[in-house]
Design a protein around this motif. Sequence first.
Motif, PDB file in Angstrom:
ATOM      1  N   GLN A   6       0.910  -1.171  -0.070  1.00 18.35           N
ATOM      2  CA  GLN A   6      -0.043   0.040  -0.003  1.00 18.35           C
ATOM      3  C   GLN A   6       0.964   1.122   0.053  1.00 18.35           C
ATOM      4  N   TYR A  10       3.634  11.730  -0.633  1.00 20.78           N
ATOM      5  CA  TYR A  10       3.157  13.123  -0.164  1.00 20.78           C
ATOM      6  C   TYR A  10       4.004  14.226  -0.600  1.00 20.78           C
ATOM      7  N   SER A  42      -4.316   5.575  -0.210  1.00 17.06           N
ATOM      8  CA  SER A  42      -3.167   4.618  -0.757  1.00 17.06           C
ATOM      9  C   SER A  42      -3.367   4.067  -2.065  1.00 17.06           C
ATOM     10  N   VAL A  71       7.533  12.861   0.187  1.00 14.37           N
ATOM     11  CA  VAL A  71       7.698  11.586   0.999  1.00 14.37           C
ATOM     12  C   VAL A  71       6.967  10.327   0.357  1.00 14.37           C
ATOM     13  N   ALA A  73       5.482   6.914   1.547  1.00 14.89           N
ATOM     14  CA  ALA A  73       5.286   5.799   2.565  1.00 14.89           C
ATOM     15  C   ALA A  73       4.438   4.780   2.226  1.00 14.89           C
ATOM     16  N   ALA A  74       5.110   3.503   2.698  1.00 19.38           N
ATOM     17  CA  ALA A  74       4.479   2.152   2.161  1.00 19.38           C
ATOM     18  C   ALA A  74       4.367   1.290   3.217  1.00 19.38           C
ATOM     19  N   THR A  75       3.247   0.505   3.349  1.00 16.09           N
ATOM     20  CA  THR A  75       3.400  -0.729   3.907  1.00 16.09           C
ATOM     21  C   THR A  75       3.374  -2.071   3.138  1.00 16.09           C
ATOM     22  N   GLN A 125      13.747   5.556   6.203  1.00 14.50           N
ATOM     23  CA  GLN A 125      13.554   4.886   7.186  1.00 14.50           C
ATOM     24  C   GLN A 125      12.326   3.732   7.353  1.00 14.50           C
ATOM     25  N   ASP A 191       7.628  -1.355   6.990  1.00 12.69           N
ATOM     26  CA  ASP A 191       6.673  -0.007   7.219  1.00 12.69           C
ATOM     27  C   ASP A 191       7.981   1.025   7.046  1.00 12.69           C
ATOM     28  N   LYS A 193       9.110   4.922   5.132  1.00  6.47           N
ATOM     29  CA  LYS A 193       9.071   6.136   4.606  1.00  6.47           C
ATOM     30  C   LYS A 193      10.474   6.472   3.873  1.00  6.47           C
ATOM     31  N   SER A 195      12.183   9.743   1.801  1.00  8.34           N
ATOM     32  CA  SER A 195      12.037  11.372   2.038  1.00  8.34           C
ATOM     33  C   SER A 195      13.139  11.926   1.006  1.00  8.34           C
TER      34      SER A 195
END
Lengths: 202, 202
Positions: A6, A10, A42, A71, A73-75, A125, A191, A193, A195
């Motif tokens: 997912q 951003y 997402s 950014v 962000a992903a699961t 991260q 999990d 992120k 950037s």
Amino acid sequence: MFSGAQVSLYPMSDDFVGIILGAIKALEPYRPDFRIETDDVSTLIVGPPEQLFPAMRDLFAAAAAGGAHCVLAATVSRGCPGEPDDPICTPINPSGPQTGLEERIAEARRAVAAAAPLGRDIAAQFSIYPLGIGQHMDEIYGCIEFLKSSGVFDRSKNFCTKLRGDVGPVFATLSEAFLRFGAPDGHVAMDLKVSANSPTVA
Amino acid sequence: MFSGAQVSLYPMSDDFVGIILGAIKALEPYRPDFRIETDDVSTLIVGPPEQLFPAMRDLFAAAAAGGAHCVLAATVSRGCPGEPDDPICTPINPSGPQTGLEERIAEARRAVAAAAPLGRDIAAQFSIYPLGIGQHMDEIYGCIEFLKSSGVFDRSKNFCTKLRGDVGPVFATLSEAFLRFGAPDGHVAMDLKVSANSPTVA
């Protein structure tokens, strides 16, 4: 086996919609291999585990190319027992019996060394969770040993690890961490992120 | 016991720095109970597990108050065996022996029903990982049963669950999911995104 992510983008810009719509075109080459679904939070990508990080790398590089602070962000998940098997998720390189931690660390390091730099520095991260096995910390410590020798290790933080470097080797490092640690057919989640263009790089 | 979160705020606005700096003031009431450290990717908050979600709620509500599309992303953790015990993380309500899943689901539901609405609708998407125990899917399924009856359940998605509703009960639901499922002193991690003011609400 079921594998996918997912993913959210951003862009810290008034033009966030335009930046996102422009960047999503970078997923076109992956569409034949993936199932892709988007809602307001997402975008789901489901496909071969080896292609997840290259797809996210190209999406993120496209979003960051204009210079805005962005950014991703992903699961990310593979082997979740609550998801159905899906032929679209068949690994490109089916794994044989799992080798020892030391050998996997060396293989992961070689794969990162072979990753082409793409000319943009980023921070990443992430936390990785090998689920449903008693010795989950052994796999995490093995993964951390690989990360420290990856060439893009920044530092350990509470709950996560931070990388910094060129987008090519950073995403290669993330992919290796996801694919090679935890049981080969086990449930592993990440999990993540990433950037770029932050005005406050520490 | 060690508990805390790596928290990031993403305002989709040219004024993202101003929005972040303004919102961070909402953490002031929590400073006596927390250790707080910031770098270019996230802000670490370490403190009592019961206070983590109220602090993130107030931070996020402050960021979203101006109407910009904002996302809060957090990696929340308790009981990680790789982190040292820290007196600042002592639970406010130390747990007795863990009760059965059905009783915990009922307690969680009551706590959410008592949460005051704050007058802003948001979406939340999260995954919860009870680590290092063989029956991790039992705890996840119990947690999902609670979520479905929480009053803010939106839908199950691949790899995660989506909530939608007022910021008060949504953050209460997240807190209950984090505190009541998985072993009381076990390692539980949550991968969380919360979104407000999206122009593309599905």
